[in-house]
Design an enzyme around this catalytic site. Structure first.
Site, mmCIF file in Angstrom:
data_model
loop_
_atom_site.group_PDB
_atom_site.id
_atom_site.type_symbol
_atom_site.label_atom_id
_atom_site.label_comp_id
_atom_site.label_asym_id
_atom_site.label_seq_id
_atom_site.Cartn_x
_atom_site.Cartn_y
_atom_site.Cartn_z
ATOM 1 N N ASP A 148 -47.947 65.533 46.567
ATOM 2 C CA ASP A 148 -47.382 64.251 47.372
ATOM 3 C C ASP A 148 -46.510 64.600 48.466
ATOM 4 O O ASP A 148 -45.896 65.481 48.577
ATOM 5 C CB ASP A 148 -46.142 63.711 46.617
ATOM 6 C CG ASP A 148 -45.631 62.475 47.018
ATOM 7 O OD1 ASP A 148 -46.362 61.932 48.019
ATOM 8 O OD2 ASP A 148 -44.624 61.848 46.571
ATOM 9 N N ASP A 192 -51.258 59.695 50.905
ATOM 10 C CA ASP A 192 -50.686 61.037 51.075
ATOM 11 C C ASP A 192 -50.331 61.539 49.562
ATOM 12 O O ASP A 192 -49.251 62.432 49.781
ATOM 13 C CB ASP A 192 -49.362 60.501 51.559
ATOM 14 C CG ASP A 192 -48.521 59.377 50.952
ATOM 15 O OD1 ASP A 192 -49.063 58.614 49.968
ATOM 16 O OD2 ASP A 192 -47.285 59.308 51.353
ATOM 17 N N GLU A 193 -50.925 61.025 48.242
ATOM 18 C CA GLU A 193 -50.740 61.634 47.239
ATOM 19 C C GLU A 193 -51.917 61.521 46.326
ATOM 20 O O GLU A 193 -53.172 60.788 46.512
ATOM 21 C CB GLU A 193 -49.391 61.064 46.564
ATOM 22 C CG GLU A 193 -49.595 59.676 45.862
ATOM 23 C CD GLU A 193 -48.532 59.275 45.195
ATOM 24 O OE1 GLU A 193 -48.102 59.879 44.406
ATOM 25 O OE2 GLU A 193 -48.047 57.986 45.359
#
Length: 365
Positions: A16, A111-112
């Site tokens: 993350d 983003d993860e």
């Protein structure tokens, strides 16, 4: 507990990025470094925050917060306009680093992602070592930090990645999972929002151990299908696979209310909040669709869904809200409402500019 229910052979990493949008902006613009910034929203109080830098988070500013509230908490907050084309390029680079180690990559957003490194490409063998290398390569190549959680299933890995942010690395092995789950506050469980957490606390359930003491029948009665998930997960059971190239058919958000609501004005206010939060998710995922669906569950548990599809994509928050509001106003409220949600589907396939569906008109489910 019989820990044979844990698949000790799986090696799962959840990665993350730390305050991703804000960190990219601070990396690219020297004048923003070390300053409290909010990506999204505006200084005139319109809109909501997409991402807050860690400097802003110290004041209590966070994603999905209204700009008005963010300014009250941090009067010197700096607002920046989202640069989704840049974030997408950075995300693609990050993902290319993941693929150096495994093809089993399940992106959750820009983003993860989850990685299954049970059989990694470089034959490293250690998930912890792979996570360290990924963190180092992201730092060296992109000058950004990422937090990682390592465990034997997705649920624990995801929680672990959030434990030592920013730039954290947390490993929770099979022998520690039972104790970890028993000590975990209920609000940290995936799928437990504010309403569910409050209901759990009203039932005397504060930690995983309290949850574990409840029968499967009671959990199902209190929380519906989620009750089964809670029963399994508190025992460390999560056999969900890491699914690469997962196609999301819709993105939505819904809330179950602590008390049934019968006032239209209150429902309109809740709808506006749901719409803002959904818009943030769409921005974060870079997904834009042309079908909006409103879901309403009444006090007698009957459910209505209403949808509208448009020729273009929904890409403006106000347009989404007006369409959702029009659907809400068409309903007859002879019963109180216990849940409301909205979702966007029929996404555009950016590779060929087509859509994942063909519905063109108002329809009822």
């Amino acid at each position: 507990m019989d820990d044979t229910i844990l698949n000790k052979k799986r090696k799962i990493i959840h990665l993350d990025m730390d305050a991703f949008f804000a960190s990219v902006d601070q990396r690219d613009f020297e004048e923003l470094r070390g300053k409290p910034i909010a990506v999204g929203g505006s200084p005139d109080g319109r809109g909501v925050v997409a991402t807050a830098s860690y400097e802003a988070r110290k004041y209590g500013v966070k994603s999905a917060m209204s700009s008005i509230q963010a300014i009250k908490l941090c009067p010197h907050l700096i607002f920046t306009r989202p640069r989704f084309d840049v974030y997408k390029q950075v995300s693609d680079h990050i993902r290319s680093i993941f693929y150096r180690y495994t093809d089993l990559v399940e992106p959750l957003s820009l983003d993860e992602a989850f990685l299954d490194v049970s059989h990694d490409k470089q034959h490293i063998g250690s998930a912890l070592e792979i996570a360290k290398r990924i963190k180092r390569e992201i730092k060296d190549e992109l000058n950004l930090t990422v937090s990682a959680g390592v465990s034997v299933n997705k649920f624990v890995a995801k929680i672990a990645s959030d434990m030592n942010k920013p730039d954290g690395l947390t490993f929770i092995g099979p022998s520690k999972i039972v104790t970890f789950m028993e000590e975990l506050p209920v609000e940290k469980f995936f799928g437990v929002g504010k309403v569910t957490a409050n209901k759990m606390r009203s039932l005397g359930i504060f930690k995983g151990l309290d949850l574990k003491k409840q029968s499967h029948v009671d959990l199902m009665r209190w929380f519906g299908k989620s009750g089964d998930f809670f029963y399994q997960i508190v025992r460390g059971i999560d056999n969900r696979a890491v699914v690469p190239n997962r196609i999301r058919k819709s993105i939505g958000i819904e809330d179950t209310f602590p008390n049934d609501i019968g006032q239209l004005d209150e429902l309109k206010s809740i709808l506006e909040d749901l719409n803002s939060r959904l818009y943030l998710r769409l921005e974060k995922g870079g997904k834009w669709g042309r079908t909006l669906t409103l879901k309403v569950k009444f006090e007698d548990f009957t459910v209505l869904t209403r949808s509208i599809s448009i020729l273009e994509i929904f890409k403006h928050k106000e347009d989404m809200y007006q369409v959702a509001l029009s659907l809400l106003l068409k309903l007859e409220f002879d019963k109180k409402v216990r849940l409301m949600g909205i979702s966007i589907s029929n996404f555009r396939d950016e590779s060929n500019d087509r859509f994942e569906g063909y519905q063109l008109s108002l329809f009822d489910d």
